[in-house]
Design an enzyme around this catalytic site. Structure first.
Site, PDB file in Angstrom:
ATOM      1  N   ASP A 303       0.793  -1.250   0.000  1.00  0.00           N
ATOM      2  CA  ASP A 303       0.000   0.000   0.000  1.00  0.00           C
ATOM      3  C   ASP A 303       0.816   1.286   0.000  1.00  0.00           C
ATOM      4  OD1 ASP A 303      -2.285  -1.409   0.047  1.00  0.00           O
ATOM      5  OD2 ASP A 303      -2.881  -0.903   2.087  1.00  0.00           O
ATOM      6  N   ASP A 527      -7.642  -6.006  10.339  1.00  0.00           N
ATOM      7  CA  ASP A 527      -7.150  -4.905   9.500  1.00  0.00           C
ATOM      8  C   ASP A 527      -7.046  -3.599  10.280  1.00  0.00           C
ATOM      9  OD1 ASP A 527      -7.118  -6.415   7.079  1.00  0.00           O
ATOM     10  OD2 ASP A 527      -9.294  -6.188   6.978  1.00  0.00           O
TER      11      ASP A 527
HETATM   12  C1  BGC Z   1      -0.806  -4.813  10.393  1.00  0.00           C
HETATM   13  C2  BGC Z   1       0.425  -5.585  10.753  1.00  0.00           C
HETATM   14  C3  BGC Z   1       0.158  -7.071  10.655  1.00  0.00           C
HETATM   15  C4  BGC Z   1      -0.388  -7.411   9.297  1.00  0.00           C
HETATM   16  C5  BGC Z   1      -0.738  -8.868   9.157  1.00  0.00           C
HETATM   17  C6  BGC Z   1      -1.325  -5.242   9.058  1.00  0.00           C
HETATM   18  O1  BGC Z   1      -2.538  -4.635   8.839  1.00  0.00           O
HETATM   19  O2  BGC Z   1      -0.527  -3.456  10.384  1.00  0.00           O
HETATM   20  O3  BGC Z   1       0.795  -5.263  12.070  1.00  0.00           O
HETATM   21  O4  BGC Z   1       1.330  -7.794  10.893  1.00  0.00           O
HETATM   22  O5  BGC Z   1      -1.539  -6.641   9.033  1.00  0.00           O
HETATM   23  O6  BGC Z   1      -1.831  -9.210   9.898  1.00  0.00           O
END
Ligand code: BGC
Length: 589
Positions: A303, A527
């Protein structure tokens, strides 16, 4: 995390393109190539004119390759042999007088390097025959140059001319003939859920989402395993055979300039800390595993780069934070540094994050994103040969294939592209997008053998509400909405989407151009929190994760569609995992 950010064009694109726009099929048949020998060293060009024709109209893609010296600002002119009439054109501006057409650059794509290419496209109507133009002129010079329809004229299938220590170590598709690493921490979380055993042995990405994750930081998701622990465990799982280890590089300065839920620990200017305290230690550790049976797939910075296209000034969805990251160059610099550092390790395969179709599938985002990826691949010591491929849909929910409607169809004379759901996008699903983007990336200068990954962790959209056929033909919206698998309220919604299911199980080489379907986002990890929760991870609260939020320009001012009671991004979210199991497609056995 994956947010949409492309909503810029919702509304504005519609207004700009107008109701007379034709439907367009993106995958066209090559119709004519204007050819031949190099003109002069300082001015020369070739044009690849490709159309998709449906009898009374067509979509054309026009690619200009500059065979001379670099050009800054261009106009391409031609005459149509018949009565073709352009109705709308993108990635350029045009005038048409009778049969004579002149197309000039759109500003951002005005520069064409020597041997570089730019593309634009248009829709047109016609009657009678639709022959291709016989000749094109670029800035007044006839395009009669040596034409290679492959703009990367290097016939060497080895994408790497030299800087790589041992490029021959790399296979074309690392997933072929290899198992993929199962993260024991995610696996235990999944197995502890009712029904979770059905998927607990699936491979998922290991996210290094901050400096502390490199050594292991006892966070709820990362647990006590640092990178070295994972690599040692991976060697055990490999047991002497090739094994893909999927790691997500995710800690850019000013991370996530368009959304708050996955903001990171580094400030916008902390590029030195990114290099010295994050990338360098990761590269040092990975180098210790260079001569092993591991194939390290490094997914680079989710992103980030598309935000510099869609969420900067000039777009209605601009954020001050993305303007800062565009101006200070630290996303481009950081991605380049990661590519160069990791690409120097013989068994690392870099895949750059490429958003998803619901973000950069619109023509005004598509080419510009490919160009910024190319810029990053040439920054901070990187070269395009450090890029093995790209990943689409990371942590997003866009359907892999929509079977019941397509770009190019019309309902009652109204193109499917004009439906509220599609909103003039050129793609309706991730497979078509990933394949189309692959071609665009090659035309921008990436090696012709790059491969794509698609994150199918949460784009299954199964369960009892999954449509089994097309919607009614009463209106284009009824048709699309009744037939689409993706049941989000709006394509721009990205946080903990209600109704989603697990998608295709991870698999190698499922389709042409696609190296693998992967579960890069570990299903069951949030998320973002649905309300503000204090944390020491730098994560903010984004209202797109709040189920009561009524939206903003980025999601067409729609409800967020998020599940309630979600924890901080990355933390285990049991209720979401349960729903993903229930709505898995293909269903779980
Ligand atoms: C988070 C991370 C996480 C990843 C996988 C992202 O949205 O910011 O901290 O490791 O998702 O779940």
């Amino acid at each position: 995390m994956s947010r949409i950010h492309r909503a810029a064009t919702f509304g504005s694109s519609r207004a700009r393109r107008g109701p007379a726009a034709f439907s367009a099929l993106v995958v066209g048949a090559a119709l004519a190539i204007v050819p031949s020998t190099p003109a002069s060293a300082d001015a020369g060009c070739a044009v690849d004119y490709t159309v998709n024709d449906w009898g009374s109209g067509f979509t054309a893609n026009v690619e200009i390759t500059n065979l001379g010296d670099a050009v800054n600002g261009w106009t391409l002119e031609w005459s149509f042999p018949g009565n073709q009439q352009i109705t709308n054109l993108w990635s350029g501006t045009h005038t048409q007088s009778g049969a004579n057409v002149a197309v000039s650059d759109a500003g951002y794509n005005g520069a064409i390097a020597a041997d570089g290419s730019v593309s634009f496209g248009f829709n047109a109507s016609y009657s009678g025959s639709n022959a291709a133009p016989l000749a094109f002129e670029l800035n007044g010079v006839l395009c009669d140059g040596a034409v290679d329809p492959d703009p990367d004229p290097d016939p060497d299938p080895d994408p790497d001319p030299d800087p790589d220590p041992d490029p021959s170590d790399r296979v074309d598709n690392p997933y072929v003939g290899a198992d993929v690493y199962v993260n024991p921490i995610w696996s235990a979380n999944a197995a502890a859920e009712p029904g979770g055993a059905a998927v607990a042995d699936q491979p998922t990405g290991v996210w290094l989402d901050r400096i502390g994750a490199i050594e292991g930081n006892d966070s709820p998701t990362t647990g006590s395993m640092g990178l070295r622990d994972h690599l040692d465990e991976a060697l055990e799982q490999a047991d002497g055979d090739p094994l893909v280890f999927q790691v997500v590089i995710y800690n850019l300065p000013g991370r996530d300039c368009a959304a708050l839920a996955s903001n990171g620990e580094l400030g916008p200017d902390e590029i030195d800390r990114y290099k010295n305290e994050y990338i360098d230690p990761i590269a040092d550790i990975l180098a210790d595993y260079e001569d092993t049976e591991l194939r390290v797939v490094a997914t680079i910075e989710i992103d980030s780069l598309p935000n510099l296209v869609t969420n900067v000034s000039g777009r209605p969805t601009a954020t001050p934070e993305c303007d800062v990251m565009l101006a200070n160059g630290n996303y481009v610099e950081g991605v380049g540094y990661a590519l160069a550092s990791l690409g120097a390790i013989g068994n690392v395969y870099n895949y750059v994050d490429a958003g998803h179709h619901g973000w950069i599938g619109w023509e005004d985002n598509f080419t510009a994103s490919a160009q910024i990826f190319y810029q990053a691949a040439n920054a901070a010591g990187a070269t395009p040969s450090d890029v093995h491929g790209f990943i689409a849909n990371t942590a997003n929910y866009s359907a892999l294939k929509e079977d019941h409607f397509a770009i190019g169809q019309t309902i009652g004379g109204v193109p499917v592209r004009q439906s509220s759901w599609v909103d003039w996008n050129n793609y309706v699903d991730e497979l078509g997008f990933a394949q189309g983007l692959r071609q665009e990336l090659v035309s921008q200068g990436f090696p012709s053998d790059i491969g794509m990954l698609i994150d199918t962790s949460r784009n299954g959209w199964g369960g009892p509400d999954r449509p089994t056929g097309p919607g009614p033909q009463t209106s284009v919206d009824a048709y699309v909405d009744g037939g689409r698998y993706d049941r989000r309220i709006h394509l721009g919604n990205w946080c903990n989407q209600s109704g989603a299911g697990l998608g295709e199980r991870p698999q190698a080489a499922p389709e042409p151009g696609i190296d693998a379907y992967v579960w890069m986002k570990p299903p069951g990890e949030s998320d973002g929190s649905s309300e503000l929760i204090d944390n020491d991870e730098g994560k903010g609260f984004d209202r797109m994760c709040d189920p009561t939020y009524e939206g903003n320009a980025r999601n067409g001012n729609s409800m967020s569609g998020a599940l309630p009671d979600a924890p901080v991004a990355g933390h285990w979210f049991s209720a979401q995992f349960q729903e993903l199991l229930d709505n898995a497609y293909p269903p779980l056995n």
